[in-house]
Design an enzyme around this catalytic site. Structure first.
Site, PDB file in Angstrom:
ATOM      1  N   GLU A  12       0.776  -1.289  -0.166  1.00  0.00           N
ATOM      2  CA  GLU A  12      -0.064   0.031   0.174  1.00  0.00           C
ATOM      3  C   GLU A  12       0.820   1.521  -0.065  1.00  0.00           C
ATOM      4  O   GLU A  12       0.402   2.158   0.647  1.00  0.00           O
ATOM      5  CB  GLU A  12      -1.038   0.037   1.299  1.00  0.00           C
ATOM      6  CG  GLU A  12      -1.874  -1.179   1.364  1.00  0.00           C
ATOM      7  CD  GLU A  12      -3.008  -1.166   0.110  1.00  0.00           C
ATOM      8  OE1 GLU A  12      -3.260  -0.089  -0.357  1.00  0.00           O
ATOM      9  OE2 GLU A  12      -3.142  -2.273  -0.253  1.00  0.00           O
ATOM     10  N   VAL A  13       1.731   1.222  -0.636  1.00  0.00           N
ATOM     11  CA  VAL A  13       2.856   2.388  -0.990  1.00  0.00           C
ATOM     12  C   VAL A  13       2.685   3.200  -1.986  1.00  0.00           C
ATOM     13  O   VAL A  13       3.274   4.258  -2.508  1.00  0.00           O
ATOM     14  CB  VAL A  13       4.279   1.981  -0.737  1.00  0.00           C
ATOM     15  CG1 VAL A  13       4.452   1.542   0.743  1.00  0.00           C
ATOM     16  CG2 VAL A  13       4.588   1.356  -1.794  1.00  0.00           C
ATOM     17  N   THR A  16       0.922   0.350  -7.476  1.00  0.00           N
ATOM     18  CA  THR A  16       0.067   0.411  -8.742  1.00  0.00           C
ATOM     19  C   THR A  16      -0.301   1.843  -9.381  1.00  0.00           C
ATOM     20  O   THR A  16      -0.194   1.782 -10.604  1.00  0.00           O
ATOM     21  CB  THR A  16      -1.309  -0.145  -8.342  1.00  0.00           C
ATOM     22  OG1 THR A  16      -1.138  -1.240  -7.707  1.00  0.00           O
ATOM     23  CG2 THR A  16      -2.307  -0.351  -9.663  1.00  0.00           C
ATOM     24  N   LYS A  34       1.483  -8.714 -13.826  1.00  0.00           N
ATOM     25  CA  LYS A  34       1.571  -8.916 -12.488  1.00  0.00           C
ATOM     26  C   LYS A  34       1.507 -10.465 -12.103  1.00  0.00           C
ATOM     27  O   LYS A  34       0.638 -11.253 -12.222  1.00  0.00           O
ATOM     28  CB  LYS A  34      -0.107  -8.345 -11.853  1.00  0.00           C
ATOM     29  CG  LYS A  34      -0.033  -8.524 -10.344  1.00  0.00           C
ATOM     30  CD  LYS A  34       0.427  -7.329  -9.565  1.00  0.00           C
ATOM     31  CE  LYS A  34      -0.041  -7.537  -8.022  1.00  0.00           C
ATOM     32  NZ  LYS A  34       0.592  -6.020  -7.275  1.00  0.00           N
ATOM     33  N   GLY A 173       5.361   7.246  -3.797  1.00  0.00           N
ATOM     34  CA  GLY A 173       3.766   6.930  -4.363  1.00  0.00           C
ATOM     35  C   GLY A 173       2.843   7.660  -3.989  1.00  0.00           C
ATOM     36  O   GLY A 173       1.694   7.663  -4.470  1.00  0.00           O
ATOM     37  N   GLY A 205      -4.136  10.561  -3.749  1.00  0.00           N
ATOM     38  CA  GLY A 205      -5.303  10.632  -4.267  1.00  0.00           C
ATOM     39  C   GLY A 205      -5.297  10.609  -6.009  1.00  0.00           C
ATOM     40  O   GLY A 205      -6.070  10.961  -6.777  1.00  0.00           O
TER      41      GLY A 205
END
Length: 244
Positions: A12-13, A16, A34, A173, A205
């Protein structure tokens, strides 16, 4: 032809959205691979689908394996009773994609040394397997902005150097709208910790931007060596604490 592995200092950094930004700036068809998607059901869109949504029609999304629980791929595969991923299979997939695309982006799960199989092999082993096939490989490291990022960045960079895997640079990120003192100081310190240049900072965001605007955002957030216009020197100067 380049195979660029996108890894992170943790989960979660922003891997993507960074991968999507890289893909959005490609002017030729780009493959986004992926190896292992975790934490989603078979009918849910995964990370490569998100990259394609943001980056546009030039993206060819490829997912090799999916495991339903949000765990490390090895653990998730074992609990689901599903096969694990071998680095050689990932390298073969990357080579097949590289034969048809000038750029292949490989987005890892979690950090560099997350286990993908029962032998403890990792994204780094996948990159080494690609190199063994004669593919040119590089890494891009996605880091967090705030306190604690320097240690995680240095550890990941050291692990890459130990394996002889080149690190092109670091991208933040998720750059906050109101950066605190540690975050602003990290702009100066991250290149030192990584031993590689700072090549971008995506705003928090970024994934909420509609696809047409996302490409403009990507160009403004990534350095020229990644296809954008972002200037690390100017960005750092704009956020440098007055007493630094």
């Amino acid at each position: 032809m380049t195979v660029l592995f996108v890894t992170g200092t943790g989960t979660e950094v922003g891997k993507t959205v960074t991968t999507a930004a890289l893909a959005a700036l490609c002017t030729a068809p780009v493959a986004v691979l992926k190896p292992g998607q975790t934490g989603l059901r078979a009918d849910e869109p995964g990370d490569v689908a998100e990259v394609a949504r943001l980056a546009g029609p030039l993206v060819r999304p490829v997912e090799l394996a999916r495991y339903p629980e949000p765990l490390a791929p090895d653990t998730a595969a074992r609990r689901a009773g599903l096969p694990t991923l071998a680095p050689e299979d990932v390298a073969k997939a990357a080579a097949d994609l590289a034969a048809e695309h000038p750029t292949v982006l490989v987005e890892g799960a979690g950090g560099l040394l997350v286990r993908y199989d029962e032998r403890g092999r990792t994204l780094a082993d996948m990159a080494a397997a690609c190199r063994d096939l004669g593919l040119p490989v590089e890494f891009l490291l996605v880091a967090t902005a705030g306190l604690g990022t320097l240690n995680a960045t240095a550890l990941t960079a050291e692990a890459l150097r130990h394996r002889g895997l080149p690190l092109r640079g670091v991208v933040i990120g998720s750059w906050p709208t109101a950066p605190d003192l540690a975050t602003r100081c990290n702009l100066t310190d991250l290149p030192t910790a990584a031993g590689a240049p700072l090549l971008g900072a995506l705003p928090a965001g970024a994934a909420t931007f509609p696809p047409p605007a996302f490409r403009t955002l990507a160009a403004a957030s990534l350095a020229p060596s990644l296809g954008g216009t972002w200037n690390a020197t100017a960005f750092t100067a704009d956020h440098r604490p007055a007493d630094l």
